[in-house]
Design a protein around this motif. Structure first.
Motif, mmCIF file in Angstrom:
data_model
loop_
_atom_site.group_PDB
_atom_site.id
_atom_site.type_symbol
_atom_site.label_atom_id
_atom_site.label_comp_id
_atom_site.label_asym_id
_atom_site.label_seq_id
_atom_site.Cartn_x
_atom_site.Cartn_y
_atom_site.Cartn_z
ATOM 1 N N HIS A 158 37.531 60.194 80.400
ATOM 2 C CA HIS A 158 37.377 61.693 80.562
ATOM 3 C C HIS A 158 38.947 62.008 79.315
ATOM 4 O O HIS A 158 39.908 61.454 79.923
ATOM 5 N N SER A 162 37.993 68.160 79.283
ATOM 6 C CA SER A 162 37.488 68.552 81.042
ATOM 7 C C SER A 162 38.531 68.057 82.280
ATOM 8 O O SER A 162 38.556 68.652 82.415
ATOM 9 N N ASP A 187 33.665 63.381 77.665
ATOM 10 C CA ASP A 187 34.063 64.160 78.839
ATOM 11 C C ASP A 187 33.127 65.624 79.057
ATOM 12 O O ASP A 187 31.716 65.473 78.399
ATOM 13 N N HIS A 188 32.862 66.164 80.859
ATOM 14 C CA HIS A 188 31.596 66.210 81.508
ATOM 15 C C HIS A 188 30.900 67.480 80.703
ATOM 16 O O HIS A 188 31.518 68.199 80.179
ATOM 17 N N GLN A 212 29.431 62.364 75.395
ATOM 18 C CA GLN A 212 29.748 63.807 76.492
ATOM 19 C C GLN A 212 29.082 63.194 77.739
ATOM 20 O O GLN A 212 27.585 62.704 77.484
ATOM 21 N N GLU A 213 29.100 63.966 78.791
ATOM 22 C CA GLU A 213 28.853 63.536 79.983
ATOM 23 C C GLU A 213 28.168 64.155 80.831
ATOM 24 O O GLU A 213 28.162 65.215 80.952
ATOM 25 N N ASP A 307 35.014 54.816 83.835
ATOM 26 C CA ASP A 307 35.135 55.862 84.053
ATOM 27 C C ASP A 307 36.248 56.694 83.865
ATOM 28 O O ASP A 307 37.107 57.334 85.032
ATOM 29 N N HIS A 309 39.985 58.800 84.126
ATOM 30 C CA HIS A 309 40.305 59.923 84.473
ATOM 31 C C HIS A 309 41.363 59.946 84.462
ATOM 32 O O HIS A 309 42.626 61.537 83.764
#
Length: 406
Positions: A158, A162, A187-188, A212-213, A307, A309
């Motif tokens: 990410h 997001s 990204d969410h 995209q998540e 994952d 961030h």
């Protein structure tokens, strides 16, 4: 010049959330609007979480930032990361809220939307220097196969588009430094990062895959490929169909992870890809993810993702590393076909498939476990073994999983 302002104030209750977790608040965008500024205010310390997004006058997607932002700007030339720039057609737009968490005593909020006839200056991006050649972890020397080679990567990360903290270039530079060949940026609930991926990857010497998540309260799924925005408000079966019809594919994410475990039905067809190895698999002596995979589909294709961030989390890109056997420029095809393996990191013990043979690398003193439960001890740092269909793994003598192979 200010054209207009809209304000919505109130308090969401648990009953509101139970009735409909998604709420649209109308905003009038008059002709001549050059910029739309939206702010969200609520008591973040009260146990509540509100997610934020934007829909155009025809219900079209214009952005999503979830709970990561409390304000955004959209103009024709530029937009806050997570949102799409473009014309601001006159009409009634919708500020989209998801009532992610609402405490028992309710959650007060205020949304203010201001339209302007003047375009504000675009923020000036700060690009890190390209990664020098000696800043990259050396690539492993792995045997090629039928015009294909193994590529090391990460399928879950990410950015500031997001809830990540890094720009695309900063993330790409970090992933390249770990020795990765590719990174999927997922990204969410947005695709605002997709147009910028090729240039950022080229600057830092890494392939950035569009992803995209798709994120809901009942499960997350990664969609890989330039598929366009996947509407998270529809069912999981619709996500799968849209992804595949647009040339991409879908993977169920971290199916056993805490409060975002997978709880959604797919109907009569389940996807083959699943993020078996995720950082929430904290004790790999425990076989729950493998048990889930076997129950999900016998021909499951295992994927792994860090994952990532923020650097402060202590999980670098490539922890775990997903390996893909592919032709040059055809990573998504290799992933779609299921030519994958997973290791704890780029330099960790590795199990690779070459047709009906397996190659164990750097795995001496471990055990190969086949799908039927039969086992073979690995004694040499480079060992070839016969392999059948299904998910194979390497374990330590304490039964800790250290590598997977489709």
């Amino acid at each position: 010049m200010t054209v207009g302002e809209t304000a919505h104030r109130g308090a969401w209750t648990m009953e509101d959330r139970a009735e409909n977790v998604l709420r649209g608040l109308p905003v009038d965008v008059p002709p001549g609007t050059a910029a739309l500024h939206v702010t969200l205010a609520y008591a973040r310390g009260a146990g509540g979480v509100l997610d934020l997004g934007l829909l155009g006058p025809e219900g079209e997607f214009r952005g999503w930032s979830g709970g990561a932002r409390d304000r955004f700007t959209v103009t024709e030339e530029w937009a806050t990361p997570g949102y799409l720039p473009g014309p601001l057609a006159p009409g009634t737009w919708q500020v989209l809220l998801r009532l992610h968490r609402v405490p028992p005593d309710g959650l007060g909020y205020e949304v203010r939307a201001r339209t302007s006839g003047r375009t504000p200056p675009s923020p000036t991006p700060v690009l890190p220097d390209p990664l020098p050649r000696d800043g990259r972890r050396p690539r492993r020397d792995l045997p090629a196969a039928d015009g294909m080679r193994w590529y090391a990567g990460d399928l879950h990360a990410h950015t500031e588009h997001s809830d990540g903290s890094l720009t695309l270039d900063a993330l790409a530079r970090r992933a390249a430094g770990e020795g990765l060949d590719f990174l999927a940026v997922t990204d969410h609930n947005t695709v605002s990062h997709h147009p910028w991926l090729p240039a950022a990857g080229a600057r830092q010497g890494i392939t950035l895959l569009p992803g995209q998540e798709v994120t809901t309260d009942l499960g997350h799924a990664n969609v890989f490929g330039d598929t366009g925005w996947i509407d998270f408000r529809t069912g999981a079966g619709a996500w799968l169909s849209q992804a595949e019809s647009a040339g991409g594919f879908l993977s169920v994410n971290h199916p056993l992870a805490d409060d975002c475990a997978w709880e959604l039905p797919f109907g009569d067809r389940r996807p083959r890809h699943a993020e078996i190895w995720h950082h929430t698999w904290t004790d790999r002596r425990h076989g729950a993810p493998l048990a889930w995979a076997g129950a999900w589909r016998p021909d499951v294709i295992p994927l792994g993702g860090s994952d990532f961030h923020t650097p402060e989390q202590g999980r670098p890109p490539g922890a775990p590393t997903t390996w893909v056997l592919a032709e040059e420029g055809a990573l998504l095809s290799g992933l779609r076909a299921g030519r994958t393996a997973i290791s704890a990191g780029p330099d960790a013990p590795l199990l690779l498939r070459y047709a009906d043979e397996l190659l164990a690398l750097g795995a001496e003193g471990t055990v190969l476990v086949r799908p039927d439960g039969s086992r073979a001890v690995i004694r040499d740092p480079r060992t070839w073994l016969p392999g059948g269909e299904g998910l194979h793994r390497l374990e330590t003598h304490t039964c800790e999983v250290i590598a997977l192979c489709a």
